[in-house]
Motif scaffolding. Structure first.
Motif, PDB file in Angstrom:
ATOM      1  N   TYR A 142       0.937  -1.217  -0.001  1.00 15.43           N
ATOM      2  CA  TYR A 142       0.034   0.006  -0.127  1.00 15.43           C
ATOM      3  C   TYR A 142       0.999   1.180   0.075  1.00 15.43           C
ATOM      4  CZ  TYR A 142      -3.291   3.517   1.918  1.00 15.43           C
ATOM      5  OH  TYR A 142      -4.165   4.643   2.157  1.00 15.43           O
ATOM      6  N   LEU A 143       0.521   2.122  -0.942  1.00 14.39           N
ATOM      7  CA  LEU A 143       1.327   3.381  -1.202  1.00 14.39           C
ATOM      8  C   LEU A 143       0.589   4.554  -1.341  1.00 14.39           C
ATOM      9  CD1 LEU A 143       4.052   4.879  -0.958  1.00 14.39           C
ATOM     10  CD2 LEU A 143       4.297   4.282  -3.213  1.00 14.39           C
ATOM     11  N   TYR A 166      -3.136   0.214  -3.549  1.00 13.21           N
ATOM     12  CA  TYR A 166      -2.377  -1.176  -3.548  1.00 13.21           C
ATOM     13  C   TYR A 166      -2.022  -1.356  -4.882  1.00 13.21           C
ATOM     14  CZ  TYR A 166      -5.176  -1.708   0.847  1.00 13.21           C
ATOM     15  OH  TYR A 166      -5.589  -1.458   1.817  1.00 13.21           O
ATOM     16  N   GLN A 167      -0.727  -1.975  -4.759  1.00  8.61           N
ATOM     17  CA  GLN A 167      -0.106  -2.167  -5.913  1.00  8.61           C
ATOM     18  C   GLN A 167       1.196  -3.236  -5.611  1.00  8.61           C
ATOM     19  OE1 GLN A 167       2.440   1.545  -7.209  1.00  8.61           O
ATOM     20  NE2 GLN A 167       1.354   2.087  -5.285  1.00  8.61           N
ATOM     21  N   ALA A 216       5.815   0.056  -6.908  1.00  6.76           N
ATOM     22  CA  ALA A 216       5.866   1.333  -5.660  1.00  6.76           C
ATOM     23  C   ALA A 216       6.930   2.241  -5.777  1.00  6.76           C
ATOM     24  CB  ALA A 216       5.799   0.556  -4.389  1.00  6.76           C
ATOM     25  N   PHE A 250       3.450   4.268   3.485  1.00  6.38           N
ATOM     26  CA  PHE A 250       3.893   2.948   2.928  1.00  6.38           C
ATOM     27  C   PHE A 250       3.450   1.929   3.898  1.00  6.38           C
ATOM     28  CE2 PHE A 250       7.147  -0.090   2.503  1.00  6.38           C
ATOM     29  CZ  PHE A 250       6.680  -0.545   1.256  1.00  6.38           C
TER      30      PHE A 250
END
Length: 281
Positions: free
Chosen positions: A9-10, A14-15, A20, A115
């Motif tokens: 999560y950043l 979400y990725q 990121a 983050f």
């Protein structure tokens, strides 16, 4: 899933970890201007979440930042990163954010960089035979109660211990025992469990708090008191506590056996209670 494809999560999204990215002008990157938190999760259940988030809020307030989310919002952010079949930990980092230029001074209108990632708990070693530690003079900054990302002193101190085949550095200042480079410390002497009192020179560890609660629930003699190096050298038992390593018994200190050189009965008693608490809380 490879590590670089794991979900993180950043800043609201979400990725995969490999996607990121942060700006090179982020103050966390340039100055270590931020705080962090590590929260254990056992089979998808976050352990002592409220206490971890309370410590996070105190750390943020100490560096003149405001907590960006409520407990409920944080919990909602964490859940997609957790696997209910595993023991993991959440790593949460908040920096002051990105400024227009590199400058020591900061404004209050920056947007924090948030983050979050999860990782599997590593198997806890040394539970059968104990581990080794050594004492080192503390070289850290004054505000050790703030869980700041500026960990260079801790890193170098712990690496010195690892270079000497020890699992942890126990930090000493003015002849008194403070904590480990990445842990809190408990000492057993003559049936009494001792730990240094909470102050700005030690981190308010959550596992430390849990262990104290367990000790008090059993009415075991206990003191939060200054511990001299002499007391440490003649301890019956020494334990180190942290969120990811739980309660680690130290059986060798500075290349000498702690008492008989075996894990002590008080550690077995408290560790059993801790494992039971993990399973039910």
């Amino acid at each position: 899933m490879t590590p670089d494809q794991s979900l993180v999560y950043l800043n609201g999204h979400y990725q995969p970890l490999c996607d990121a990215k942060i700006s090179v002008l982020d103050r966390g990157f340039l100055f270590g201007d931020g705080v962090y938190e590590v929260i254990p999760s056992y089979r998808g259940r976050l352990f002592y979440l409220d206490d971890h988030l309370s410590r996070l809020a105190k750390s943020l307030n100490s560096i003149r930042m405001t907590p960006p989310h409520s407990t409920t919002q944080w919990s909602e952010i964490f859940q997609p990163l957790l696997d209910p079949t595993k023991d993991q930990y959440i790593y949460l980092q908040i920096t002051r954010g990105v400024a227009a230029k590199r400058d020591h001074s900061f404004s209050d209108d920056l947007t924090p960089t948030i983050f979050v990632m999860s990782a599997d708990m590593a198997p806890i070693e040394h539970l059968r035979s104990g581990t080794q530690a050594l004492t080192i003079e503390d070289t850290r900054w004054h505000l050790c109660n703030v869980k700041a990302t500026t960990l260079l002193a801790n890193i170098l101190l712990r690496q010195e211990a690892l270079d000497q085949q020890c699992a942890e550095a126990i930090l000493i200042k003015n002849g008194l025992v403070l904590e480990g480079a990445a842990s809190n410390i408990f000492v057993v002497k003559d049936g009494v469990i001792l730990t240094p009192p909470q102050a700005s020179n030690i981190l308010p560890g959550i596992t430390r708090k849990v262990v104290i609660e367990l000790i008090q629930s059993q009415r075991i003699p206990f003191q939060e008191v200054a511990i001299s190096t002499e007391t440490l050298d003649h301890a019956d038992e020494i334990w180190l506590t942290s969120s990811t390593r739980e309660i680690i018994p130290v059986t060798e200190l500075n290349s000498r056996s702690v008492s008989s050189g075996t894990i002590g009965p008080m550690w077995h008693r408290i560790n059993t209670l801790f494992q039971e608490k993990k399973a039910h809380d």
